[in-house]
Design an enzyme around this catalytic site. Structure first.
Site, PDB file in Angstrom:
ATOM      1  N   ARG A  24     -13.907  -8.420  15.239  1.00 24.70           N
ATOM      2  CA  ARG A  24     -12.859  -7.644  15.923  1.00 24.70           C
ATOM      3  C   ARG A  24     -11.751  -8.535  16.475  1.00 24.70           C
ATOM      4  O   ARG A  24     -10.615  -8.100  16.642  1.00 24.70           O
ATOM      5  CB  ARG A  24     -13.491  -6.783  17.034  1.00 24.70           C
ATOM      6  CG  ARG A  24     -12.513  -5.874  17.708  1.00 24.70           C
ATOM      7  CD  ARG A  24     -13.134  -4.671  18.451  1.00 24.70           C
ATOM      8  NE  ARG A  24     -14.531  -4.736  18.745  1.00 24.70           N
ATOM      9  CZ  ARG A  24     -15.065  -5.283  19.852  1.00 24.70           C
ATOM     10  NH1 ARG A  24     -14.305  -5.840  20.762  1.00 24.70           N
ATOM     11  NH2 ARG A  24     -16.379  -5.263  20.024  1.00 24.70           N
TER      12      ARG A  24
ATOM     13  N   TYR B  71      10.770   8.317  17.579  1.00 27.93           N
ATOM     14  CA  TYR B  71       9.824   8.827  16.586  1.00 27.93           C
ATOM     15  C   TYR B  71       8.941   9.891  17.256  1.00 27.93           C
ATOM     16  O   TYR B  71       8.423   9.668  18.354  1.00 27.93           O
ATOM     17  CB  TYR B  71       8.999   7.635  16.105  1.00 27.93           C
ATOM     18  CG  TYR B  71       7.990   7.908  15.038  1.00 27.93           C
ATOM     19  CD1 TYR B  71       8.374   8.330  13.775  1.00 27.93           C
ATOM     20  CD2 TYR B  71       6.637   7.685  15.281  1.00 27.93           C
ATOM     21  CE1 TYR B  71       7.430   8.550  12.787  1.00 27.93           C
ATOM     22  CE2 TYR B  71       5.689   7.895  14.294  1.00 27.93           C
ATOM     23  CZ  TYR B  71       6.097   8.339  13.051  1.00 27.93           C
ATOM     24  OH  TYR B  71       5.164   8.553  12.081  1.00 27.93           O
TER      25      TYR B  71
ATOM     26  N   ASP C 164      11.042  -0.313  19.148  1.00 28.87           N
ATOM     27  CA  ASP C 164      10.516   0.047  17.835  1.00 28.87           C
ATOM     28  C   ASP C 164      11.507  -0.520  16.819  1.00 28.87           C
ATOM     29  O   ASP C 164      12.605   0.004  16.627  1.00 28.87           O
ATOM     30  CB  ASP C 164      10.382   1.571  17.704  1.00 28.87           C
ATOM     31  CG  ASP C 164       9.726   1.993  16.387  1.00 28.87           C
ATOM     32  OD1 ASP C 164       9.893   1.259  15.386  1.00 28.87           O
ATOM     33  OD2 ASP C 164       9.080   3.051  16.360  1.00 28.87           O
TER      34      ASP C 164
ATOM     35  N   LYS D 141       5.774   0.694   6.734  1.00 33.04           N
ATOM     36  CA  LYS D 141       7.033   0.951   6.038  1.00 33.04           C
ATOM     37  C   LYS D 141       7.422  -0.253   5.168  1.00 33.04           C
ATOM     38  O   LYS D 141       6.790  -0.493   4.169  1.00 33.04           O
ATOM     39  CB  LYS D 141       8.109   1.337   7.058  1.00 33.04           C
ATOM     40  CG  LYS D 141       7.663   2.447   8.031  1.00 33.04           C
ATOM     41  CD  LYS D 141       7.475   3.796   7.346  1.00 33.04           C
ATOM     42  CE  LYS D 141       6.725   4.817   8.183  1.00 33.04           C
ATOM     43  NZ  LYS D 141       7.263   5.110   9.493  1.00 33.04           N
TER      44      LYS D 141
HETATM   45  C1  LIG Z   1       6.503   5.658  10.615  1.00 32.64           C
HETATM   46  C2  LIG Z   1       7.034   5.215  11.926  1.00 32.64           C
HETATM   47  C3  LIG Z   1       6.186   4.925  12.985  1.00 32.64           C
HETATM   48  C4  LIG Z   1       4.697   5.143  12.920  1.00 32.64           C
HETATM   49  O1  LIG Z   1       4.049   4.373  11.978  1.00 32.64           O
HETATM   50  P1  LIG Z   1       2.637   4.855  11.343  1.00 32.64           P
HETATM   51  O2  LIG Z   1       2.150   3.612  10.674  1.00 32.64           O
HETATM   52  O3  LIG Z   1       2.966   5.958  10.409  1.00 32.64           O
HETATM   53  O4  LIG Z   1       1.773   5.280  12.473  1.00 32.64           O
HETATM   54  C5  LIG Z   1       6.749   4.483  14.159  1.00 32.64           C
HETATM   55  N1  LIG Z   1       8.064   4.330  14.296  1.00 32.64           N
HETATM   56  C6  LIG Z   1       8.920   4.597  13.295  1.00 32.64           C
HETATM   57  C7  LIG Z   1      10.372   4.402  13.507  1.00 32.64           C
HETATM   58  C8  LIG Z   1       8.432   5.063  12.084  1.00 32.64           C
HETATM   59  O5  LIG Z   1       9.287   5.364  11.109  1.00 32.64           O
END
Ligand SMILES: *Cc1c(COP(=O)(O)O)cnc(C)c1O
Length: 394
Positions: free
Chosen positions: A55, A108, A180, A205
């Site tokens: 972990r 988001y 973010d 992403k």
């Molecule tokens: C997709 C996304 C997230 C969340 O990511 P996941 O891996 O799908 O949980 C957070 N912030 C933004 C801007 C996103 O596009």
């Protein structure tokens, strides 16, 4: 080291690669020690990059953490099983019951849900703020404000924030600044040069880049890294080394992918701005996008994700537009090699501090790596279906 070179070398020190090109997938729960001395050493160094227990990580996760730290800067990177887990755990590491946080209004959606449904239950209050507030955020800071959370450009509606102006105010009031940073992928915006303390990404992403892994990261400055790391460990956050291997493979081509996404998306954005069906194009590199001046000042590039607003259409016409697409598939994620499309008809239901000024639906595109003329033709046929559907109704 320049950006391109950094991406090739990130996380590849010989301690992790042991002589091959890529850090191998090292799977482990139990780590076994041959002597009391070795076990004591691992235990004493368990917060360092030392094998202790699965972990805490193996060489695959240590290499990926190093790679993200090389990419974004900061003192270390915590890894999570999704971008959402990175956001929720990063915030939770720095708040307690009775605290207040400031959340950008275009965040988001699951980030908002976390504030409204989980933090509220823990007695942590959230106020939402206009993404374009800049230094004006000072008026919203309370004595118990602990975190100022940004997302720039913002989800779906793409407003670009004045990150340094907000960070300056937040720091004067001893708040942690979290961003973010998914849109920039850590390549086109350097968060720690602009006052960010913790930079979060949905590595799902562009880092992974192939739509086949869920993964999140939070990279922190020296001042915040120990608390972030320990809190995430206590919360049990860890990820599969197979997923991390794929994410690290994604990093090698990240910059060239982004450049192609950007070139195609810009061509499509300019084409859309000439279309009679389009009210406005929300692409950070275009002056029509709110906060464009901050994009010009702070970013070194864009990617394949942007939105535009239609000036016509109802539910049936939008359905006709979307249903016949051959390259733009409908889907919620982005950052992979493939093109995606999404229609949002009620942006106001996703915000509370600001009013969305447009009446007709917003379309979000992720421009993939297909030939750009094929993509333009796909959209052009979509507009023909949209207009046809509207004509048939009248
Ligand atoms: C997709 C996304 C997230 C969340 O990511 P996941 O891996 O799908 O949980 C957070 N912030 C933004 C801007 C996103 O596009």
């Amino acid at each position: 080291m320049k950006k391109e070179t950094k991406l090739i070398n990130a996380g590849r020190k010989s301690q992790w690669t042991r002589g091959v090109v890529n850090p191998p997938v090292e799977r482990a729960s139990t780590v076994v020690f041959d002597s009391v001395k070795e076990m004591k050493h691992a235990t004493a160094n368990k917060t360092n990059q030392v094998l202790f227990y699965g972990r805490r990580g193996t060489s695959t996760s240590f290499a990926f953490s190093d790679a993200m730290t090389a990419l974004e800067g900061g003192a270390g990177c915590a890894i999570y099983p999704s971008g959402t887990a990175a956001i929720t755990n990063a915030i939770l590491a720095f708040v307690k019951s009775g605290d207040h946080i400031l959340m950008v209004d275009n965040a988001y959606e699951p980030t908002r849900d976390y504030c409204d449904k989980i933090l509220a239950k823990l007695g942590i209050e959230t106020s939402y703020y206009d993404p374009l507030i800049g230094a004006g955020i000072e008026a919203l800071i309370k004595p118990n404000t602990k975190v100022v959370f940004l997302e720039s450009p913002g989800s779906i509606t793409m407003e670009v924030q004045d990150v340094p102006a907000i960070a300056e105010v937040a720091h004067r009031h001893h708040c942690v600044v979290m961003l973010d940073n998914t849109w920039s992928a850590g390549v086109n915006f350097q968060p720690f040069d602009y006052g960010v303390d913790i930079s979060i990404q949905a590595a799902t992403k562009y880092i992974v880049g192939h739509s086949d892994v869920m993964l999140g990261t939070a990279t922190a400055t020296k001042a915040y890294w120990p608390q972030l790391r320990e809190s995430s460990y206590i919360m049990g956050q860890c990820t599969s080394p197979d997923d991390l291997y794929l994410a690290m493979r994604g990093i090698r081509t990240l910059n060239v992918r982004l450049q192609q996404h950007q070139a195609s998306a810009l061509k499509i954005a300019h084409w859309l701005s000439t279309r009679p069906e389009v009210e406005t194009v929300l692409h950070p590199a275009l002056p029509s996008c709110p906060g464009h001046e901050f994009f010009q000042r702070d970013f070194t590039g864009a990617n394949g994700l942007f939105s535009f607003v239609l000036n016509r259409g109802n539910s049936a016409a939008i359905t006709a537009f979307l249903d016949g697409m051959s390259h733009f598939k409908m889907g919620y994620s982005w950052g992979g090699f493939e093109s995606l499309i999404l229609a949002i008809s009620n942006v106001n239901s996703m915000r509370s501090a600001t009013q969305w000024p447009y009446q007709h639906p917003l379309i979000r595109l992720h421009v993939g790596l297909e030939n750009v003329d094929d993509l333009i033709a796909d959209l052009e046929q979509g507009f023909a279906r949209l207009n046809q559907a509207l004509a048939a109704q009248s």
